[in-house]
Design a protein around this motif. Sequence first.
Motif, PDB file in Angstrom:
ATOM      1  N   TYR A 285      21.843  -1.989 -44.982  1.00 35.34           N
ATOM      2  CA  TYR A 285      20.877  -2.797 -44.247  1.00 35.34           C
ATOM      3  C   TYR A 285      20.990  -4.271 -44.630  1.00 35.34           C
ATOM      4  O   TYR A 285      20.722  -5.158 -43.819  1.00 35.34           O
ATOM      5  CB  TYR A 285      19.463  -2.283 -44.499  1.00 35.34           C
ATOM      6  CG  TYR A 285      19.240  -0.883 -43.988  1.00 35.34           C
ATOM      7  CD1 TYR A 285      19.117  -0.625 -42.621  1.00 35.34           C
ATOM      8  CD2 TYR A 285      19.162   0.198 -44.865  1.00 35.34           C
ATOM      9  CE1 TYR A 285      18.916   0.661 -42.139  1.00 35.34           C
ATOM     10  CE2 TYR A 285      18.966   1.489 -44.396  1.00 35.34           C
ATOM     11  CZ  TYR A 285      18.847   1.720 -43.033  1.00 35.34           C
ATOM     12  OH  TYR A 285      18.658   2.988 -42.566  1.00 35.34           O
TER      13      TYR A 285
ATOM     14  N   MET B  43      19.270  -6.016 -38.799  1.00 37.08           N
ATOM     15  CA  MET B  43      18.177  -5.242 -39.382  1.00 37.08           C
ATOM     16  C   MET B  43      17.352  -6.099 -40.349  1.00 37.08           C
ATOM     17  O   MET B  43      17.893  -6.977 -41.022  1.00 37.08           O
ATOM     18  CB  MET B  43      18.732  -4.032 -40.144  1.00 37.08           C
ATOM     19  CG  MET B  43      19.523  -3.063 -39.282  1.00 37.08           C
ATOM     20  SD  MET B  43      18.508  -2.278 -38.011  1.00 37.08           S
ATOM     21  CE  MET B  43      17.443  -1.245 -39.032  1.00 37.08           C
ATOM     22  N   PRO B  44      16.040  -5.847 -40.435  1.00 35.31           N
ATOM     23  CA  PRO B  44      15.225  -6.561 -41.412  1.00 35.31           C
ATOM     24  C   PRO B  44      15.685  -6.265 -42.841  1.00 35.31           C
ATOM     25  O   PRO B  44      16.025  -5.125 -43.163  1.00 35.31           O
ATOM     26  CB  PRO B  44      13.813  -6.007 -41.178  1.00 35.31           C
ATOM     27  CG  PRO B  44      13.832  -5.448 -39.787  1.00 35.31           C
ATOM     28  CD  PRO B  44      15.227  -4.934 -39.595  1.00 35.31           C
ATOM     29  N   CYS B  45      15.690  -7.275 -43.675  1.00 38.62           N
ATOM     30  CA  CYS B  45      16.082  -7.114 -45.084  1.00 38.62           C
ATOM     31  C   CYS B  45      15.493  -8.246 -45.890  1.00 38.62           C
ATOM     32  O   CYS B  45      15.846  -9.418 -45.687  1.00 38.62           O
ATOM     33  CB  CYS B  45      17.601  -7.088 -45.231  1.00 38.62           C
ATOM     34  SG  CYS B  45      18.161  -7.105 -46.951  1.00 38.62           S
TER      35      CYS B  45
ATOM     36  N   SER C 192      11.017 -10.392 -44.156  1.00 40.92           N
ATOM     37  CA  SER C 192      11.344  -9.675 -42.922  1.00 40.92           C
ATOM     38  C   SER C 192      11.106  -8.174 -43.027  1.00 40.92           C
ATOM     39  O   SER C 192      11.006  -7.479 -42.015  1.00 40.92           O
ATOM     40  CB  SER C 192      12.801  -9.938 -42.519  1.00 40.92           C
ATOM     41  OG  SER C 192      13.702  -9.447 -43.500  1.00 40.92           O
TER      42      SER C 192
ATOM     43  N   CYS D 262      11.850  -4.302 -45.500  1.00 46.36           N
ATOM     44  CA  CYS D 262      12.937  -3.524 -46.099  1.00 46.36           C
ATOM     45  C   CYS D 262      13.227  -2.324 -45.201  1.00 46.36           C
ATOM     46  O   CYS D 262      12.450  -1.365 -45.159  1.00 46.36           O
ATOM     47  CB  CYS D 262      12.558  -3.057 -47.505  1.00 46.36           C
ATOM     48  SG  CYS D 262      13.789  -1.975 -48.274  1.00 46.36           S
ATOM     49  N   SER D 263      14.342  -2.377 -44.487  1.00 42.56           N
ATOM     50  CA  SER D 263      14.688  -1.288 -43.572  1.00 42.56           C
ATOM     51  C   SER D 263      14.993   0.004 -44.303  1.00 42.56           C
ATOM     52  O   SER D 263      14.768   1.094 -43.773  1.00 42.56           O
ATOM     53  CB  SER D 263      15.899  -1.698 -42.724  1.00 42.56           C
ATOM     54  OG  SER D 263      15.588  -2.790 -41.897  1.00 42.56           O
TER      55      SER D 263
ATOM     56  N   GLU E  18      12.090   3.035 -45.376  1.00 40.64           N
ATOM     57  CA  GLU E  18      11.801   4.174 -44.492  1.00 40.64           C
ATOM     58  C   GLU E  18      13.042   4.614 -43.725  1.00 40.64           C
ATOM     59  O   GLU E  18      12.953   5.438 -42.817  1.00 40.64           O
ATOM     60  CB  GLU E  18      10.691   3.801 -43.511  1.00 40.64           C
ATOM     61  CG  GLU E  18       9.374   3.407 -44.153  1.00 40.64           C
ATOM     62  CD  GLU E  18       8.718   4.549 -44.906  1.00 40.64           C
ATOM     63  OE1 GLU E  18       9.000   5.723 -44.566  1.00 40.64           O
ATOM     64  OE2 GLU E  18       7.941   4.267 -45.828  1.00 40.64           O
ATOM     65  N   GLY E  19      14.189   4.067 -44.067  1.00 39.17           N
ATOM     66  CA  GLY E  19      15.415   4.379 -43.349  1.00 39.17           C
ATOM     67  C   GLY E  19      16.285   5.372 -44.096  1.00 39.17           C
ATOM     68  O   GLY E  19      15.797   6.228 -44.848  1.00 39.17           O
TER      69      GLY E  19
ATOM     70  N   ASN F 213      18.116   6.193 -46.982  1.00 39.15           N
ATOM     71  CA  ASN F 213      18.101   5.636 -48.336  1.00 39.15           C
ATOM     72  C   ASN F 213      18.743   6.562 -49.368  1.00 39.15           C
ATOM     73  O   ASN F 213      18.347   6.585 -50.533  1.00 39.15           O
ATOM     74  CB  ASN F 213      16.671   5.267 -48.769  1.00 39.15           C
ATOM     75  CG  ASN F 213      15.656   6.339 -48.403  1.00 39.15           C
ATOM     76  OD1 ASN F 213      15.908   7.532 -48.591  1.00 39.15           O
ATOM     77  ND2 ASN F 213      14.499   5.923 -47.884  1.00 39.15           N
TER      78      ASN F 213
END
Length: 335
Positions: free
Chosen positions: A125, A131-133, A140, A142-143, A146-147, A149
Amino acid sequence: MRPFKYSRAEDVHSAIQKVAANPNAKFLAGGTNILDLMKEDVERPDELIDVTRLDLAGVKMSSIGVSKKSIAIGGLGKNSDTANHPLIRQNFPLLSQAILSGASAQIRNMATNGGNLNQRTRCSYFYDVSMPCNKREPGSGCSALEGINRMHAVFGWSKDCVAVHPSDMCVALVALDATVRVQGIEGKERSIPIIDYHRLPDNMPQIDNNLKQGELITAIDIPENNFAGNSYYLKIRDRASYAFALVSVAAGLEINGDSIQQARIAMGGVAHKPWRAAEAEKFLVGKTPTQENYKAAAEVEMRNADPLEHNKFKIELGKRAIVRALQLAISNNMS
């Protein structure tokens, strides 16, 4: 890649002055990480200062105080040269093993010791600018939280970042109680214990380490120890080469008779910085070097892990990796 200014430093002082004067400038050494990040538009420096011709390579003996010795490795020394140097192979085989388990031979031939310390996370990410990071763009989100990981942290993470530090070399340096020497503006020098060099994310995950703008790594000092005969670096990954650790363990034991006098254990692939397994170390001191005690030490260390949705397997993997690394540290000496 965005346009940038390039210049070659003639000496340490001028290199530091140039980077200190421009908050958007970066040092360029091996370039194995920064150039990739620039190509992906993750890093956007407008000036690169080439330091490759500075006299900051080599491996040599040095002293700490009156009686204790250390070995200093240059900040611009190549990873391959460091790993294969006789002083390192003889005194710190743990460091040789860790370096040689990382990346590929071609990259190790280019990458520098200082650059290894400063390499950035390989979180997918972080590399994906769509993607937000928070590490790439603070605020922004942390993708990965909940992504997907699976590769991410189980220790020391925060809601703002769950990325892990990618280095193998740094894990060994943490286990070996190394110190990082840096030089800043006006020739000011300071030493940073490697355990304090990298940072946990907290609410500022964009800051990976405790370097100040313009500071240049000149050397890494490793104090003498009694772990050379009983040490091992274990790296567990998805494929045998050119892959980052799911979990890694740097283990060193000092044994007197049937008792562990000192233990050093550090882990990679589990936190935003190389993770010192202090609870496991403390448990092992005074114990006999047995599988039962290794298992108990691993349980003590991993009980505080806090896994994410897709990396719960790292708890059991971490326990087994600690035990296996300690077993191999002893068996290597006996073989």
